[in-house]
Motif scaffolding. Sequence first.
Motif, PDB file in Angstrom:
ATOM      1  N   MET A 615       0.816  -1.211   0.000  1.00 24.45           N
ATOM      2  CA  MET A 615       0.000   0.000   0.000  1.00 24.45           C
ATOM      3  C   MET A 615       0.844   1.254   0.000  1.00 24.45           C
ATOM      4  O   MET A 615       0.373   2.331   0.348  1.00 24.45           O
ATOM      5  CB  MET A 615      -0.916   0.015   1.225  1.00 24.45           C
ATOM      6  N   GLY A 616       2.136   1.125  -0.366  1.00 22.80           N
ATOM      7  CA  GLY A 616       3.059   2.234  -0.247  1.00 22.80           C
ATOM      8  C   GLY A 616       2.587   3.489  -0.957  1.00 22.80           C
ATOM      9  O   GLY A 616       2.037   3.441  -2.062  1.00 22.80           O
ATOM     10  N   TYR A 617       2.833   4.634  -0.322  1.00 17.67           N
ATOM     11  CA  TYR A 617       2.435   5.914  -0.906  1.00 17.67           C
ATOM     12  C   TYR A 617       3.381   6.999  -0.399  1.00 17.67           C
ATOM     13  O   TYR A 617       3.824   6.959   0.751  1.00 17.67           O
ATOM     14  CB  TYR A 617       1.001   6.270  -0.522  1.00 17.67           C
ATOM     15  N   ALA A 618       3.690   7.942  -1.250  1.00 21.44           N
ATOM     16  CA  ALA A 618       4.547   9.070  -0.886  1.00 21.44           C
ATOM     17  C   ALA A 618       3.738  10.356  -0.932  1.00 21.44           C
ATOM     18  O   ALA A 618       2.907  10.557  -1.824  1.00 21.44           O
ATOM     19  CB  ALA A 618       5.735   9.171  -1.837  1.00 21.44           C
ATOM     20  N   VAL A 619       3.996  11.235   0.031  1.00 24.72           N
ATOM     21  CA  VAL A 619       3.345  12.546   0.088  1.00 24.72           C
ATOM     22  C   VAL A 619       4.420  13.585   0.352  1.00 24.72           C
ATOM     23  O   VAL A 619       5.164  13.489   1.331  1.00 24.72           O
ATOM     24  CB  VAL A 619       2.275  12.608   1.198  1.00 24.72           C
ATOM     25  N   GLY A 620       4.522  14.573  -0.536  1.00 28.46           N
ATOM     26  CA  GLY A 620       5.480  15.650  -0.368  1.00 28.46           C
ATOM     27  C   GLY A 620       4.798  16.994  -0.372  1.00 28.46           C
ATOM     28  O   GLY A 620       3.601  17.109  -0.657  1.00 28.46           O
ATOM     29  N   TYR A 621       5.565  18.033  -0.047  1.00 31.73           N
ATOM     30  CA  TYR A 621       4.998  19.394  -0.090  1.00 31.73           C
ATOM     31  C   TYR A 621       6.087  20.381  -0.460  1.00 31.73           C
ATOM     32  O   TYR A 621       7.267  20.046  -0.441  1.00 31.73           O
ATOM     33  CB  TYR A 621       4.346  19.762   1.246  1.00 31.73           C
TER      34      TYR A 621
END
Length: 621
Positions: A615-621
């Motif tokens: 379920m890997g997921y990346a979130v950046g800003y």
Amino acid sequence: MSDTPPSFLDRREMLAAGLAGMALSTLPGRALAQSGARAPDAPRTGSASVAAHRVEVPMPHGGVTAGHPLAAMAGTRMLMQGGTAADAVVAAMAVMNVVEPWASSAGGNGFATCLDRKTGKVQSLAFTGGAPRLLDPDGDPKALDHGPKALTVPGAFGGWIALARRFGKLPLSTLLEPAIGYARDGHPLDASIAMFITRAQKTLALYPTSAAIFLPGGQPPAPRSIFRNPDLARSFQALADAESQALKGGADRDRALQAAHDYFYTCPIAQEFARFSTETGGWLRLDDLKAYRPRWDDPVTTNYRGLDVYCSPLTSRTGLELCEQLNLVEGFDLAALPADDPLFTHYLIEAIKVAKADVYKYAADPKFAQTPVEGLLSKRFAAQRRTLIDAARAGLYPEGGNAAAFDRSALEPARQDFAHQGDDHTRGGDTTSLSAVDADGNAIAVTTTVGGGFGTFLVMGNTGILFNNGLRLGSSAPYAGHPNKVAPGKVALLGNGPTIVLDKGRLKLVFGSPGGETIGQTQFQFLVNVVDRGLPIQAAIEAPRFALDADPNFYKPGAAITVQAERRFPDATIQRLTAMGHKIERVGPYAIGSVQGILADASGARMAGADPRRMGYAVGY
């Protein structure tokens, strides 16, 4: 009229082209059509396959890549509130406890590898609890698989506090807030987690405290149903309140965090752990909990093709495995080999065999046995062991080498032959990994585990918390006389190996993977994909992988080795490897490991990738 689709790229192909470093200016002009039959979304433009299932995520200010999107988002929220990479990973780990309970828990164990950008120093944190002091090392090994005798001292929460104290800024109440909300109010249960609960139903049902949470109404929860763990929410809230009360009483941040640590390890939660263990026939007592301390240490390290690679030291075996594997293949020009050349994969397989044999021969809790770490990391030792690798055929699983001869402080132990003793097959391990960078350039990779899926399967009383079954065979050796045989107080080995790579002192990579015995193998292949093949991070993550399986285990020279290969390997590659003597078992197309990582280029641009295998997921800003 021809049925052949027009030869332009659809939207996903353009995304894949970006992942491969292809500028849009190189695409055919008609690929850029915005409407009509040639638009990216036109039905006839869809391709049968895609190069990547995730897009790379830019992180100009920071971000988190984790084993679940809610965890990645929780960590990134901390960064957006002014928190550090440490704050982000603590918040993310707490959420993983809620949303991926079969692989993560405050009662689990793990390692963190941390880059302090200001000093340039890389440090390792081991939050690994040992065996209870009352453990009977001659008891039935099957009792170590699950139940009250299987548990180790819980290390993870102590690790959370250690990270927050050394590198964090935000209060624990803020870090735990997302996890408390998801545990109390619920979240849609991922279909894969529902599947794991269903598979584990028979064992979970043995323990009423576990069945009450994971089998509501006596049945596994449905996929995407709202799942809650109210006991865990109350435990986390009590820990946050312990910190808040200390702050109100005049404590500074450090002492307030220590108050939360004490609440878990000496006060009400610890007392509930000890009460429940005693009443159910377990070995854990309050003294075991009071004595626990997470441990800061120097990571193990090697230089691979000019890059400095840092990974977890003992009691992780993976740092030693990864470094020795890299040292072994550094003698081959992998970059000159096409990715589909069977020799490329053959060299990696053989390096894994040799490194596994060497590390499994020696590695153990350094408080109980001497491990020739310097020898195992030695380039000269690797050069000697590389002679076992035949470019033309598969080798047998070898005996471990004499690494002590390359270590100034170690003595070679007498050779021991370990006879088959009942069931000596390795038990599987289940883990989760996450990586974070912050606006100041600090980076942390964490790999945390409950051991085998659902750990002990035993929720500890009214806490909502599962413990790690880290004494099971595999983490511990099944053979009397082996340095990693279970003993009271001994920390069994983990496969956790969160990794940081520096290029002349600058962050190049921060990454990790779950996968038990496959962790070191997965991370090795991923790193070779980046360094030798020059792949962008998402392509390096999604490239086909293999994993070696040993029967009965990797402790035993001569073990039968099967290479489990994802089905996306070309038929010609599999046929050639088979002809070389490898026993190949084809497995699912996306079945091995789950890398979460962040790659920085020479300009400082940071791109994150996440693995579609879970379920890997990346979130950046």
